[in-house]
Design a protein around this motif. Structure first.
Motif, PDB file in Angstrom:
ATOM      1  N   ARG A 110       0.823  -1.213   0.000  1.00  0.00           N
ATOM      2  CA  ARG A 110       0.000   0.000   0.000  1.00  0.00           C
ATOM      3  C   ARG A 110       0.862   1.271   0.000  1.00  0.00           C
ATOM      4  NH1 ARG A 110      -3.858  -3.096   2.802  1.00  0.00           N
ATOM      5  NH2 ARG A 110      -2.792  -2.804   4.800  1.00  0.00           N
ATOM      6  N   GLU A 111       2.012   1.219   0.664  1.00  0.00           N
ATOM      7  CA  GLU A 111       2.904   2.380   0.688  1.00  0.00           C
ATOM      8  C   GLU A 111       3.399   2.741  -0.701  1.00  0.00           C
ATOM      9  OE1 GLU A 111       5.968   1.254   3.400  1.00  0.00           O
ATOM     10  OE2 GLU A 111       4.692   1.473   5.187  1.00  0.00           O
ATOM     11  N   HIS A 112       3.411   1.750  -1.603  1.00  0.00           N
ATOM     12  CA  HIS A 112       3.850   1.981  -2.979  1.00  0.00           C
ATOM     13  C   HIS A 112       2.671   1.956  -3.956  1.00  0.00           C
ATOM     14  CE1 HIS A 112       8.175   1.764  -2.080  1.00  0.00           C
ATOM     15  NE2 HIS A 112       7.860   0.814  -1.229  1.00  0.00           N
ATOM     16  N   LEU A 113       1.455   1.971  -3.433  1.00  0.00           N
ATOM     17  CA  LEU A 113       0.235   1.983  -4.251  1.00  0.00           C
ATOM     18  C   LEU A 113       0.118   0.754  -5.143  1.00  0.00           C
ATOM     19  CD1 LEU A 113       0.198   5.763  -5.287  1.00  0.00           C
ATOM     20  CD2 LEU A 113      -0.849   4.685  -3.285  1.00  0.00           C
ATOM     21  N   ILE A 114       0.614  -0.380  -4.632  1.00  0.00           N
ATOM     22  CA  ILE A 114       0.542  -1.654  -5.347  1.00  0.00           C
ATOM     23  C   ILE A 114      -0.697  -2.423  -4.894  1.00  0.00           C
ATOM     24  CG2 ILE A 114       1.683  -3.875  -5.712  1.00  0.00           C
ATOM     25  CD1 ILE A 114       3.105  -1.532  -7.061  1.00  0.00           C
ATOM     26  N   ALA A 115      -1.399  -3.039  -5.846  1.00  0.00           N
ATOM     27  CA  ALA A 115      -2.575  -3.859  -5.532  1.00  0.00           C
ATOM     28  C   ALA A 115      -2.109  -5.278  -5.218  1.00  0.00           C
ATOM     29  CB  ALA A 115      -3.547  -3.859  -6.698  1.00  0.00           C
ATOM     30  N   PHE A 116      -1.951  -5.577  -3.943  1.00  0.00           N
ATOM     31  CA  PHE A 116      -1.379  -6.856  -3.511  1.00  0.00           C
ATOM     32  C   PHE A 116      -2.453  -7.763  -2.935  1.00  0.00           C
ATOM     33  CE2 PHE A 116       0.510  -9.544  -0.162  1.00  0.00           C
ATOM     34  CZ  PHE A 116       1.493 -10.188  -0.889  1.00  0.00           C
ATOM     35  N   MET A 117      -2.335  -9.073  -3.229  1.00  0.00           N
ATOM     36  CA  MET A 117      -3.197 -10.076  -2.602  1.00  0.00           C
ATOM     37  C   MET A 117      -2.367 -11.280  -2.195  1.00  0.00           C
ATOM     38  SD  MET A 117      -6.876 -10.287  -4.482  1.00  0.00           S
ATOM     39  CE  MET A 117      -7.680 -10.511  -2.887  1.00  0.00           C
ATOM     40  N   CYS A 137      -7.960 -16.168  -1.380  1.00  0.00           N
ATOM     41  CA  CYS A 137      -7.405 -14.843  -1.618  1.00  0.00           C
ATOM     42  C   CYS A 137      -7.723 -13.875  -0.487  1.00  0.00           C
ATOM     43  CB  CYS A 137      -7.952 -14.284  -2.925  1.00  0.00           C
ATOM     44  SG  CYS A 137      -7.681 -15.378  -4.344  1.00  0.00           S
ATOM     45  N   GLY A 138      -6.698 -13.134  -0.073  1.00  0.00           N
ATOM     46  CA  GLY A 138      -6.862 -12.113   0.944  1.00  0.00           C
ATOM     47  C   GLY A 138      -6.449 -10.762   0.397  1.00  0.00           C
ATOM     48  N   GLY A 139      -7.275  -9.748   0.647  1.00  0.00           N
ATOM     49  CA  GLY A 139      -6.978  -8.404   0.162  1.00  0.00           C
ATOM     50  C   GLY A 139      -8.238  -7.674  -0.235  1.00  0.00           C
ATOM     51  N   ALA A 140      -8.063  -6.559  -0.919  1.00  0.00           N
ATOM     52  CA  ALA A 140      -9.194  -5.713  -1.299  1.00  0.00           C
ATOM     53  C   ALA A 140     -10.060  -6.376  -2.362  1.00  0.00           C
ATOM     54  CB  ALA A 140      -8.679  -4.364  -1.809  1.00  0.00           C
ATOM     55  N   SER A 141     -11.356  -6.102  -2.307  1.00  0.00           N
ATOM     56  CA  SER A 141     -12.279  -6.698  -3.274  1.00  0.00           C
ATOM     57  C   SER A 141     -11.978  -6.224  -4.694  1.00  0.00           C
ATOM     58  CB  SER A 141     -13.725  -6.353  -2.899  1.00  0.00           C
ATOM     59  OG  SER A 141     -13.904  -4.952  -2.815  1.00  0.00           O
ATOM     60  N   GLU A 142     -11.463  -4.993  -4.836  1.00  0.00           N
ATOM     61  CA  GLU A 142     -11.118  -4.483  -6.162  1.00  0.00           C
ATOM     62  C   GLU A 142      -9.959  -5.281  -6.756  1.00  0.00           C
ATOM     63  OE1 GLU A 142     -12.974  -1.317  -3.694  1.00  0.00           O
ATOM     64  OE2 GLU A 142     -11.261  -2.676  -3.421  1.00  0.00           O
ATOM     65  N   ALA A 143      -8.975  -5.600  -5.937  1.00  0.00           N
ATOM     66  CA  ALA A 143      -7.852  -6.404  -6.409  1.00  0.00           C
ATOM     67  C   ALA A 143      -8.316  -7.811  -6.765  1.00  0.00           C
ATOM     68  CB  ALA A 143      -6.755  -6.458  -5.348  1.00  0.00           C
ATOM     69  N   PHE A 144      -9.228  -8.372  -5.967  1.00  0.00           N
ATOM     70  CA  PHE A 144      -9.734  -9.715  -6.254  1.00  0.00           C
ATOM     71  C   PHE A 144     -10.444  -9.750  -7.602  1.00  0.00           C
ATOM     72  CE2 PHE A 144     -13.175 -12.900  -6.034  1.00  0.00           C
ATOM     73  CZ  PHE A 144     -12.401 -14.041  -5.901  1.00  0.00           C
ATOM     74  N   ALA A 145     -11.245  -8.726  -7.887  1.00  0.00           N
ATOM     75  CA  ALA A 145     -11.964  -8.689  -9.160  1.00  0.00           C
ATOM     76  C   ALA A 145     -10.990  -8.701 -10.337  1.00  0.00           C
ATOM     77  CB  ALA A 145     -12.855  -7.447  -9.217  1.00  0.00           C
ATOM     78  N   ARG A 146      -9.862  -8.033 -10.176  1.00  0.00           N
ATOM     79  CA  ARG A 146      -8.840  -8.020 -11.233  1.00  0.00           C
ATOM     80  C   ARG A 146      -8.086  -9.348 -11.301  1.00  0.00           C
ATOM     81  NH1 ARG A 146      -5.095  -3.103  -9.929  1.00  0.00           N
ATOM     82  NH2 ARG A 146      -4.002  -3.940 -11.763  1.00  0.00           N
ATOM     83  N   ALA A 147      -7.955 -10.023 -10.171  1.00  0.00           N
ATOM     84  CA  ALA A 147      -7.150 -11.239 -10.105  1.00  0.00           C
ATOM     85  C   ALA A 147      -7.837 -12.448 -10.714  1.00  0.00           C
ATOM     86  CB  ALA A 147      -6.793 -11.533  -8.651  1.00  0.00           C
ATOM     87  N   VAL A 148      -9.155 -12.461 -10.723  1.00  0.00           N
ATOM     88  CA  VAL A 148      -9.891 -13.665 -11.108  1.00  0.00           C
ATOM     89  C   VAL A 148      -9.488 -14.169 -12.492  1.00  0.00           C
ATOM     90  CG1 VAL A 148     -12.171 -14.573 -11.694  1.00  0.00           C
ATOM     91  CG2 VAL A 148     -11.860 -13.295  -9.577  1.00  0.00           C
TER      92      VAL A 148
END
Length: 297
Positions: A110-117, A137-148
């Motif tokens: 988050r400090e580097h504005l990276i979407a991490f899961m 998967c653990g992390g933000a729902s927005e990142a999960f939507a991109r990860a699928v």
């Protein structure tokens, strides 16, 4: 074509990278083992000389590494990938690591504005090869939507779960594998009890599968040699999922239980049993070799 950087090409990571290629993704890969790197480059990946090189122009980064210290050394610090990647790059760590390490990685990302899961897997080498892994998967729902979409190239959509926030994937994985170890040990005890009293293990297995004792080892990973031809037990306990890895996962689970004030009595007993197998020199064998503790071999 979107590009994936894949870091870590071991028994799990190699087949996962190949499935990404088969699904049409462009893959740039890195591993410290030249043999592992060569294996995926033959399949069509670009072999990079470093993790940083693999991540040049990538859309997604996937790591599959042995432990949290390895993931943190690759991702964090002034030379880590988090400091090199463009903001909003999606980074998926499929390693099985300590929950505290996963949460530390989330904070650093988050400090580097990276979407991490954190996206640990279940299913073992066979599922990695077949592209049927489960992802927790653990992390933000927005990142999960991109990860699928990228995870679907390596696993079944119905087995891709958003477990919750930071570290939730690692919590789910620790709990699952603790339960798996307990199920395996219990299945071995039950089969040994039946065999000692004249039951055919194959018939007993069918009885339990049709009854309230049904479980995953009975369904797909029977620990009694000869009952299930495709199981490691019928192939001299070649892994599969090694004793060393189960002991590692049980250590993570019982440590998390202690931090959470959960007794995990059976989890601790399972850890002791698998540590004893390690002490007997069986760490590289499949975890179903615990059967030998009960059937007199």
């Amino acid at each position: 074509m979107k590009q994936v950087a894949f870091i870590g090409l071991g028994n799990m990571g190699g087949p996962m990278a190949k499935n990404l290629l088969a699904a049409g993704w462009s893959v740039a890969a890195f591993d410290l083992s030249q043999a592992a790197l060569d294996d995926v480059t033959v399949a069509g990946a670009h072999g990079a000389k470093s993790a940083a090189e693999a991540c040049e122009s990538c859309d997604v980064v996937i790591s599959m590494l042995p432990a949290g210290k390895h993931v943190k050394s690759v991702m964090m610090g002034s030379d880590g990938l988090f400091s090199r990647l463009p903001a909003d790059t999606l980074v998926l760590d499929a390693s099985t690591i300590d929950t505290a390490d996963a949460r530390e990685l989330h904070t650093a990302a988050r400090e580097h504005l990276i979407a991490f899961m954190d996206t640990p897997v279940s299913g073992g080498v066979a599922a990695a090869q077949a592209g049927t892994l489960a992802f927790m998967c653990g992390g933000a729902s927005e990142a999960f939507a991109r990860a699928v979409s990228v995870l679907e190239a390596m696993g079944n959509r119905e087995k891709i779960f958003h477990a919750g926030g930071d570290g939730a994937g690692q919590v789910a994985k620790a709990a699952n594998n603790m339960l798996l170890a307990i199920q395996m040990i219990g299945t071995c005890e039950a089969l040994a009890l039946g065999a000692a009293n004249g039951l055919d293990p194959a018939i007993q297995s069918e009885i339990m599968k049709a009854s309230s004792g049904n479980n995953w080892p009975l369904q797909v990973y029977n620990p009694w040699p000869g009952v299930m031809p495709t199981a490691p037990a019928s192939n001299d306990y070649r892994p599969g999922f090694m004793v060393d890895l189960m002991a590692k996962d049980l250590g993570l689970a019982t440590s998390l239980a202690e931090q959470s004030s959960v007794a995990a009595t059976f989890g601790h007993q399972a850890l002791s049993i698998y540590q004893a197998l390690q002490a007997d020199g069986l760490g590289l064998e499949d975890f179903s070799i615990v059967m030998k503790q009960f059937n007199g071999e």
